[in-house]
Scaffold this motif. Structure first.
Motif, mmCIF file in Angstrom:
data_model
loop_
_atom_site.group_PDB
_atom_site.id
_atom_site.type_symbol
_atom_site.label_atom_id
_atom_site.label_comp_id
_atom_site.label_asym_id
_atom_site.label_seq_id
_atom_site.Cartn_x
_atom_site.Cartn_y
_atom_site.Cartn_z
ATOM 1 N N LEU A 19 0.791 -1.126 0.032
ATOM 2 C CA LEU A 19 -0.036 0.011 -0.171
ATOM 3 C C LEU A 19 1.063 1.062 0.073
ATOM 4 O O LEU A 19 1.640 1.527 0.669
ATOM 5 C CB LEU A 19 -0.908 0.008 1.214
ATOM 6 C CG LEU A 19 -1.970 -0.985 1.262
ATOM 7 C CD1 LEU A 19 -2.733 -0.931 2.606
ATOM 8 C CD2 LEU A 19 -3.032 -0.946 0.215
ATOM 9 N N ARG A 23 -2.825 3.556 -2.941
ATOM 10 C CA ARG A 23 -3.000 2.657 -4.071
ATOM 11 C C ARG A 23 -2.415 1.327 -3.641
ATOM 12 O O ARG A 23 -1.449 1.173 -2.946
ATOM 13 C CB ARG A 23 -2.304 3.332 -5.274
ATOM 14 C CG ARG A 23 -2.721 4.564 -5.872
ATOM 15 C CD ARG A 23 -1.784 5.215 -6.755
ATOM 16 N NE ARG A 23 -1.873 4.324 -7.658
ATOM 17 C CZ ARG A 23 -0.724 4.553 -8.677
ATOM 18 N NH1 ARG A 23 0.107 5.605 -8.723
ATOM 19 N NH2 ARG A 23 -0.746 3.786 -9.870
ATOM 20 N N LYS A 24 -3.033 0.023 -4.476
ATOM 21 C CA LYS A 24 -2.445 -1.079 -3.943
ATOM 22 C C LYS A 24 -1.350 -1.507 -5.334
ATOM 23 O O LYS A 24 -1.803 -1.412 -6.308
ATOM 24 C CB LYS A 24 -3.549 -2.068 -3.917
ATOM 25 C CG LYS A 24 -3.932 -2.287 -2.632
ATOM 26 C CD LYS A 24 -5.155 -3.633 -2.553
ATOM 27 C CE LYS A 24 -5.482 -4.012 -1.484
ATOM 28 N NZ LYS A 24 -6.286 -5.146 -1.497
ATOM 29 N N PHE A 25 -0.225 -1.799 -4.779
ATOM 30 C CA PHE A 25 0.541 -2.645 -5.778
ATOM 31 C C PHE A 25 0.930 -4.266 -5.522
ATOM 32 O O PHE A 25 1.420 -4.450 -4.392
ATOM 33 C CB PHE A 25 2.069 -1.838 -5.782
ATOM 34 C CG PHE A 25 1.817 -0.418 -6.198
ATOM 35 C CD1 PHE A 25 1.935 0.060 -7.517
ATOM 36 C CD2 PHE A 25 1.652 0.531 -4.995
ATOM 37 C CE1 PHE A 25 1.778 1.323 -7.816
ATOM 38 C CE2 PHE A 25 1.365 1.897 -5.380
ATOM 39 C CZ PHE A 25 1.589 2.434 -6.754
#
Length: 455
Positions: A19, A23-25
């Motif tokens: 995180l 945003r999520k990666f």
């Protein structure tokens, strides 16, 4: 496998996602590409992983349940190993080339925790926080410094660029806060720390980039003008080679001394050391006897990378580090950037950092700048090119910025320097440790200027 080390089974522990900035990666999917034998996956939030795992992999919850079913002894005997036994492997940031795989030994924690004690006065009762990750050298440094000096480690889950992090520092009672200069710029620009109480902080620390004196002054003001201690070193050194010190008068944006057990000289263009009391600018050469420094790399020739071509000094071959240092009349030290980022403008050598310091203050709309130089396709003198990130509420035309930057550089550095081109970008390419990748910008410009890119 090294002959002096015990066989071991590698188990990879990782999160399913990262995180960052809301945003999520995906982390797990990228690791799977490397095809590790077995992975233990932790959920970034909640109790369950948010991704389908391979057959051989297990979730953290499942791993713990398996462990709880097995009998365990209440007594564990330590395993004694030589001081040069490997404890972990870190990768350099790769700011000027391919990242190097650097093994740390049992001596590395002793070195970095000793520096934290000697330079930052970190001890039992302190609460230490530094926004970082275990992929950057500061991750292990902070862990070892806390645990070997008896301090409390403060961990924040989320981006450090907003008010949430600032409130965490207040509520956790942090006494020593580490930063990077670009993060301080963000706090200052957004004014997100307004009204927070950071008065428990007894000192700040900063590394990763060259600092701006005005930004350091602003940061210091958040805690009744406590000192901001600079530190500069490398993964291969296990710590810093120059630092600030609470035992000496400090000046914002500068270093005051060599780190404990470290020694260095500043070399002129012929490779000869300047006298230690002389104001000068040149590439730094480290004395080779340095507690905690590496003597091998896993993916490169250590001798070639750090010693080949370096001059002798007092019967010892100096160790290469790659920084350009400026020693002021008062004896303070300022990092002028990497030797790779030195540019030749009209026959005069200067550093990217020196130009960026001037251009950062050329207009209130500027958040940060990056200076590079490239030679024209047909040959000739290097051209100065400026990349700029503007504050959110501003917009500018490149030509106007070109005039502003040229005026600032000519007034403060050299009347013969001029900016050839300005490019406005949303953000700069950076390493995992937040270091600016000027080589990426340089390659980008060369690609745009190449004849093939115009076809």
């Amino acid at each position: 496998m090294l002959s002096n080390e015990l066989p071991f089974l590698v188990l990879l522990c990782l999160e399913d996602f990262i995180l960052r900035g809301g945003r999520k990666f995906s982390l797990y999917s990228r690791v799977v590409e490397a095809d590790p034998f077995k992975a233990i996956v932790l959920p970034v939030s909640g109790n369950s992983v948010g991704i389908e795992l391979r057959k051989q992999d297990v979730s953290w919850k499942e791993f713990l349940s398996i462990a709880n079913q097995r009998p365990r002894s209440n007594h564990y005997s330590p395993v004694y190993r030589p001081i040069d036994s490997t404890i972990n492997i870190l990768f350099s940031s790769g700011t000027t080339g391919e990242p190097k795989a650097i093994p740390w030994t049992q001596l590395s924690p002793i070195r970095c925790s000793a520096d934290g004690w000697a330079h930052n006065d970190i001890r039992a009762g302190d609460v230490y926080c530094w926004p970082t990750n275990l992929g950057w050298v500061m991750g292990p440094v902070v862990l070892f410094t806390c645990f070997l000096n008896g301090a409390t480690l403060a961990l924040y889950h989320g981006s450090p660029s907003g008010r949430g992090f600032g409130k965490f520092i207040q509520d956790a009672g942090v006494t020593v806060l580490g930063t990077v200069p670009s993060l301080v710029k963000t706090w200052k620009s957004s004014n997100c720390l307004e009204g927070l109480d950071w008065t428990k902080i007894k000192c700040f620390a900063t590394t990763g980039e060259a600092s701006n004196a005005d930004d350091d002054l602003w940061l210091s003001s958040k805690s009744y003008y406590k000192p901001v201690l600079e530190c500069c070193g490398g993964t291969e050194l296990s710590s810093a080679y120059i630092q600030g010190s609470l035992l000496q008068p400090q000046a914002f944006g500068t270093f005051s001394t060599a780190a404990m057990t470290a020694g260095f000289v500043i070399l002129d263009e012929h490779g000869h050391p300047y006298p230690d009391d002389k104001a000068c600018v040149g590439e730094v050469g480290l004395l080779p006897l340095y507690l905690g420094a590496t003597n091998r790399l896993l993916n490169a020739d250590h001798e070639k990378v750090y010693f080949e071509g370096m001059p002798m000094h007092n019967g010892m071959r100096l160790r290469r580090h790659g920084d350009v240092l400026k020693r002021t009349v008062g004896g303070y030290l300022i990092v002028q950037g990497r030797a790779d980022d030195t540019m030749n403008l009209g026959g005069i050598k200067t550093s990217s950092v020196e130009i960026e310091r001037v251009c950062d203050g050329a207009d209130e709309s500027i958040l940060e700048t990056a200076a590079i130089s490239v030679a024209p396709l047909g040959g000739g003198p290097e051209q100065l090119i400026m990349f700029v990130v503007l504050k959110k509420e501003y917009s500018h035309q490149p030509e106007k910025l070109k005039i502003l930057f040229s005026r600032a550089i000519q007034s403060n550095l050299n009347p013969l320097f001029k900016v050839s081109f300005v490019k406005i970008v949303r953000e700069f390419p950076r390493t995992a440790s937040n270091k600016l990748l000027r080589r990426v910008l340089r390659d980008q410009v060369k690609q745009e200027l190449s004849p093939r890119s115009r076809i």
